[in-house]
Design a protein around this motif. Structure first.
Motif, short mmCIF file in Angstrom:
data_model
loop_
_atom_site.label_atom_id
_atom_site.label_comp_id
_atom_site.label_asym_id
_atom_site.label_seq_id
_atom_site.Cartn_x
_atom_site.Cartn_y
_atom_site.Cartn_z
N GLU A 29 6.25 6.99 -1.00
CA GLU A 29 5.75 7.94 -1.99
C GLU A 29 4.23 7.94 -2.04
N ALA A 30 3.63 6.75 -2.02
CA ALA A 30 2.17 6.65 -2.03
C ALA A 30 1.56 7.25 -0.77
N GLU A 31 2.17 6.99 0.38
CA GLU A 31 1.67 7.55 1.64
C GLU A 31 1.71 9.08 1.63
N LEU A 32 2.82 9.64 1.13
CA LEU A 32 2.94 11.09 1.10
C LEU A 32 1.95 11.72 0.12
N LYS A 33 1.75 11.10 -1.02
CA LYS A 33 0.82 11.65 -2.01
C LYS A 33 -0.59 11.79 -1.44
N THR A 34 -0.98 10.85 -0.60
CA THR A 34 -2.34 10.90 -0.04
C THR A 34 -2.41 11.69 1.26
#
Length: 98
Positions: A29-34
């Motif tokens: 989720e964190a990777e996709l958000k950035t």
């Protein structure tokens, strides 16, 4: 789980290796958000993904909502186990699976 990303102009390919579960879903989720700014095509490669939990499904749903606004999302190379999870949960109606 490992996450490999490859950006080609406005197309992002994300390859997942291992298990997408409650432990690893926040990392994805964190990777996709950035990573989704200025991306109009998101390709999720599941050829080496072994397992997905409800936490992983939630991350996919969130990514699909973002991509509905700015382009398209496709999931490729889904194994039979994960495809069955998608079918049982109704995600085959929400996601584009190739």
């Amino acid at each position: 789980m490992t996450i490999d990303k490859a950006l080609n102009a406005t197309e992002l390919t994300v390859t997942l290796v291992g298990r997408l579960d409650t432990t690893t879903a926040p990392h994805l989720e964190a990777e996709l958000k950035t990573s989704l700014d200025n991306v109009d095509s998101l390709i999720m490669d599941f050829s080496e993904l072994e397992y997905i939990s409800s936490a992983g499904l939630r991350v996919l749903l969130s990514a699909q909502k973002v991509m509905n606004k700015q382009g398209k999302m496709v999931i490729r190379h889904v194994n039979e186990i994960i495809l069955e999870v998608f079918e049982v949960t109704g995600f085959t109606d929400i996601l584009t699976i190739e």
